[in-house]
Design a protein around this motif. Sequence first.
Motif, PDB file in Angstrom:
ATOM      1  N   GLY A  40       0.980  -1.148   0.201  1.00 48.15           N
ATOM      2  CA  GLY A  40       0.042  -0.067   0.137  1.00 48.15           C
ATOM      3  C   GLY A  40       1.047   1.386  -0.101  1.00 48.15           C
ATOM      4  O   GLY A  40       0.444   2.389  -0.685  1.00 48.15           O
ATOM      5  N   THR A  41       1.976   1.250   0.788  1.00 44.58           N
ATOM      6  CA  THR A  41       2.599   2.504   0.935  1.00 44.58           C
ATOM      7  C   THR A  41       3.423   2.518  -0.538  1.00 44.58           C
ATOM      8  O   THR A  41       3.306   3.970  -1.125  1.00 44.58           O
ATOM      9  N   ILE A  42       4.195   1.681  -0.993  1.00 46.20           N
ATOM     10  CA  ILE A  42       4.628   1.585  -2.305  1.00 46.20           C
ATOM     11  C   ILE A  42       3.772   2.204  -3.290  1.00 46.20           C
ATOM     12  O   ILE A  42       4.335   3.128  -4.198  1.00 46.20           O
ATOM     13  N   ARG A  43       2.759   1.659  -3.378  1.00 46.67           N
ATOM     14  CA  ARG A  43       1.619   1.997  -4.440  1.00 46.67           C
ATOM     15  C   ARG A  43       1.255   3.421  -4.250  1.00 46.67           C
ATOM     16  O   ARG A  43       1.291   4.100  -5.212  1.00 46.67           O
ATOM     17  N   SER A  44       0.795   3.842  -3.187  1.00 48.72           N
ATOM     18  CA  SER A  44       0.479   5.300  -2.950  1.00 48.72           C
ATOM     19  C   SER A  44       1.496   6.118  -3.342  1.00 48.72           C
ATOM     20  O   SER A  44       1.413   7.145  -3.860  1.00 48.72           O
ATOM     21  N   ILE A  45       2.729   5.825  -3.115  1.00 52.98           N
ATOM     22  CA  ILE A  45       3.944   6.844  -3.133  1.00 52.98           C
ATOM     23  C   ILE A  45       4.001   6.601  -4.672  1.00 52.98           C
ATOM     24  O   ILE A  45       4.136   7.961  -5.199  1.00 52.98           O
ATOM     25  N   ALA A  46       4.075   5.707  -5.476  1.00 52.84           N
ATOM     26  CA  ALA A  46       4.398   5.545  -7.029  1.00 52.84           C
ATOM     27  C   ALA A  46       3.213   6.328  -7.740  1.00 52.84           C
ATOM     28  O   ALA A  46       3.407   7.213  -8.528  1.00 52.84           O
ATOM     29  N   GLN A  47       1.999   6.037  -7.444  1.00 54.73           N
ATOM     30  CA  GLN A  47       0.665   6.212  -7.968  1.00 54.73           C
ATOM     31  C   GLN A  47       0.470   7.916  -8.035  1.00 54.73           C
ATOM     32  O   GLN A  47       0.566   8.601  -8.886  1.00 54.73           O
ATOM     33  N   LEU A  48       0.890   8.204  -6.689  1.00 54.00           N
ATOM     34  CA  LEU A  48       0.702   9.738  -6.461  1.00 54.00           C
ATOM     35  C   LEU A  48       1.923  10.626  -7.103  1.00 54.00           C
ATOM     36  O   LEU A  48       1.564  11.679  -7.629  1.00 54.00           O
ATOM     37  N   THR A  49       3.189  10.020  -7.135  1.00 55.05           N
ATOM     38  CA  THR A  49       4.158  10.714  -7.795  1.00 55.05           C
ATOM     39  C   THR A  49       3.817  10.821  -9.050  1.00 55.05           C
ATOM     40  O   THR A  49       4.251  11.794  -9.921  1.00 55.05           O
ATOM     41  N   ALA A  50       3.165   9.630  -9.793  1.00 59.10           N
ATOM     42  CA  ALA A  50       3.069   9.486 -11.261  1.00 59.10           C
ATOM     43  C   ALA A  50       2.169  10.663 -11.502  1.00 59.10           C
ATOM     44  O   ALA A  50       2.105  11.077 -12.441  1.00 59.10           O
ATOM     45  N   MET A  51       0.942  10.352 -10.525  1.00 59.15           N
ATOM     46  CA  MET A  51      -0.182  11.446 -10.899  1.00 59.15           C
ATOM     47  C   MET A  51       0.652  12.799 -10.917  1.00 59.15           C
ATOM     48  O   MET A  51       0.079  13.737 -11.872  1.00 59.15           O
ATOM     49  N   GLY A  52       1.249  13.195  -9.950  1.00 60.70           N
ATOM     50  CA  GLY A  52       1.855  14.660  -9.722  1.00 60.70           C
ATOM     51  C   GLY A  52       2.549  15.030 -11.140  1.00 60.70           C
ATOM     52  O   GLY A  52       2.230  15.918 -11.635  1.00 60.70           O
ATOM     53  N   TYR A  53       3.604  14.130 -11.571  1.00 59.44           N
ATOM     54  CA  TYR A  53       4.177  14.366 -12.956  1.00 59.44           C
ATOM     55  C   TYR A  53       3.266  14.469 -14.022  1.00 59.44           C
ATOM     56  O   TYR A  53       3.362  15.231 -14.792  1.00 59.44           O
ATOM     57  N   LEU A  54       2.223  13.716 -14.190  1.00 63.19           N
ATOM     58  CA  LEU A  54       1.272  13.394 -15.217  1.00 63.19           C
ATOM     59  C   LEU A  54       0.481  14.854 -15.199  1.00 63.19           C
ATOM     60  O   LEU A  54       0.316  15.622 -16.346  1.00 63.19           O
ATOM     61  N   LEU A  55      -0.091  15.208 -13.860  1.00 60.70           N
ATOM     62  CA  LEU A  55      -0.746  16.494 -14.043  1.00 60.70           C
ATOM     63  C   LEU A  55       0.088  17.762 -14.405  1.00 60.70           C
ATOM     64  O   LEU A  55      -0.486  18.536 -14.985  1.00 60.70           O
ATOM     65  N   LYS A  56       1.176  17.475 -13.914  1.00 56.98           N
ATOM     66  CA  LYS A  56       2.064  18.687 -14.093  1.00 56.98           C
ATOM     67  C   LYS A  56       2.483  18.966 -16.075  1.00 56.98           C
ATOM     68  O   LYS A  56       2.237  20.079 -16.260  1.00 56.98           O
ATOM     69  N   ILE A  57       2.369  17.663 -16.450  1.00 57.11           N
ATOM     70  CA  ILE A  57       2.728  17.788 -17.780  1.00 57.11           C
ATOM     71  C   ILE A  57       1.266  18.363 -18.572  1.00 57.11           C
ATOM     72  O   ILE A  57       1.518  19.216 -19.454  1.00 57.11           O
ATOM     73  N   ILE A  58       0.423  17.663 -18.091  1.00 57.21           N
ATOM     74  CA  ILE A  58      -1.013  18.029 -18.714  1.00 57.21           C
ATOM     75  C   ILE A  58      -1.320  19.436 -18.505  1.00 57.21           C
ATOM     76  O   ILE A  58      -1.948  20.268 -19.348  1.00 57.21           O
ATOM     77  N   PHE A  59      -1.092  19.948 -17.250  1.00 60.10           N
ATOM     78  CA  PHE A  59      -1.433  21.533 -16.961  1.00 60.10           C
ATOM     79  C   PHE A  59      -0.372  22.253 -17.849  1.00 60.10           C
ATOM     80  O   PHE A  59      -1.018  23.312 -18.367  1.00 60.10           O
ATOM     81  N   SER A  60       0.836  21.915 -18.104  1.00 54.88           N
ATOM     82  CA  SER A  60       1.523  22.658 -19.065  1.00 54.88           C
ATOM     83  C   SER A  60       1.238  22.596 -20.336  1.00 54.88           C
ATOM     84  O   SER A  60       1.228  23.663 -21.086  1.00 54.88           O
ATOM     85  N   MET A  61       0.603  21.437 -20.840  1.00 53.17           N
ATOM     86  CA  MET A  61       0.316  21.039 -22.181  1.00 53.17           C
ATOM     87  C   MET A  61      -1.117  22.012 -22.537  1.00 53.17           C
ATOM     88  O   MET A  61      -1.113  22.324 -23.774  1.00 53.17           O
TER      89      MET A  61
END
Lengths: 258, 220
Positions: A40-61
């Motif tokens: 659960g810890t690994i998944r939440s860190i990985a999923q949220l980090t990925a979501m953070g980067y993805l949102l950053k890209i989508i927001f900028s695009m």
Amino acid sequence: MNGAIEISTGNLAIGLIFIVIAGIMSVIHGLKLEKDLTIGTIRSIAQLTAMGYLLKIIFSMESAVFVIILFAVMTFFAAEIIKGRVKKQNVPYFLPTLFSVQITFFLITYIVTALIVEAKPWWTPQYFIPIGGMIAGNSMSALAISLDRLFSDFKAKRALVEMKLCLGASPAEASSEIFKDALKAGMIPSINGMMGAGLVSIPGMMTGQILAGSDPTEAVKYQIVVMLMLVASTAIASFIVLKLVGGRCFGKGGNLLV
Amino acid sequence: MTNMVLEFKRAAFKWPDGPELKNINLKVGKGDFILITGPSGSGKSTLLRLASRLEEPSAGIILFNGIPITEINPEMLRRKVAFIQQTPTVTDGSVKDNLLLPYSFAVNRKSQVPDDKDIRENLKKLRLDINPDKDASSLSVGQRQRLCILRSLLLKPAVLLMDEPTSALDPESRLLVEKMSEEVNLEGTAILMVSHSEYRPSVPYRKITVKDGRITEERQ
């Protein structure tokens, strides 16, 4: 007001202490939750980090296409999670659930971003995605509760439904009480959420905005919109799914299939 | 035959993990009284459920007045081929509320709704000497069963499917329900009654036995 205080990676790691505490509890009491806690810890860190980067890209695009793709992915996973929460049935309900989440997500988020927040364009990712996410998350819980109630009531009240069918009731007439109860069950948590807001807890969105440095009175306005939209979204999502799935619980001869 | 109300033609049905009915052929004429017996779990109730489309046959057809029941609106079919459940089911509310329940359904809206006088007369006819305003849930099981039968009869069905209607009743109530069924039958309603008891109707009747998924007619 300034923005939120940045958390360094090292300081973030201190947060792992919370998981260690929970892990020690699990070991001491033999709960055997260590594996789930680690995954659960690994998944939440990985999923949220990925979501953070993805949102950053989508927001900028600022691309409507990417917003639509993210919308499709989020709603698909919401429907998948509901499928996992509701006990297996011989009546298919995945597609109605997906349809219901998508309609609710799109309709309510559009009203909020275009008419209330007046974001330009209305699909501005910074508004459309997090608001839609909250709607999908809450609709998900409402749908799981409503569907579970619908199926369990059909089983528990089978004799009553069949008695009405035998007296000439249509499937909709025979199941109207069950439909109402299931709809109500899905809506109650969001209504209760309104009752406790500001008294029991500082709701999530407001907390986030305050931490990010917004004026609390401004954060309140957003939170009010969120509370109201969640009531509507749980009502609409539950209504659509119950209408679609409720009909599938009967065969061509108006016979109960659940 | 011109007076055939219900007919099973090579009908079959299989529960996922229960009894099976194979190649069922049965003719029910107007005013027939058919007693259905057989071991527990042999498919007796399923036979009745097929006739009211509470289940769909896996093969064969069932006709009502010569028309395949799949071509008849299910709501319309069920008010003509009434099904009485083994355990009487009443809704919240009074005896009168229960008797008027069918008229709240679209298919029965054009039917003449019984007035208070009709209700009292019908209750009396069935020896149900109860106040129509009494809470239906407070009735005994026997009274509830007769109330359920009356509720269906008010819709003037052509066939009454009775799934062990007396199994939960005391001897006195059982006799009342049996007598009532015979009176209804004498007025022209065909009756198919699943029965475990040693009941022998006082009206002419046929007896069929369901065993190993097939039916055999014992007496005509």
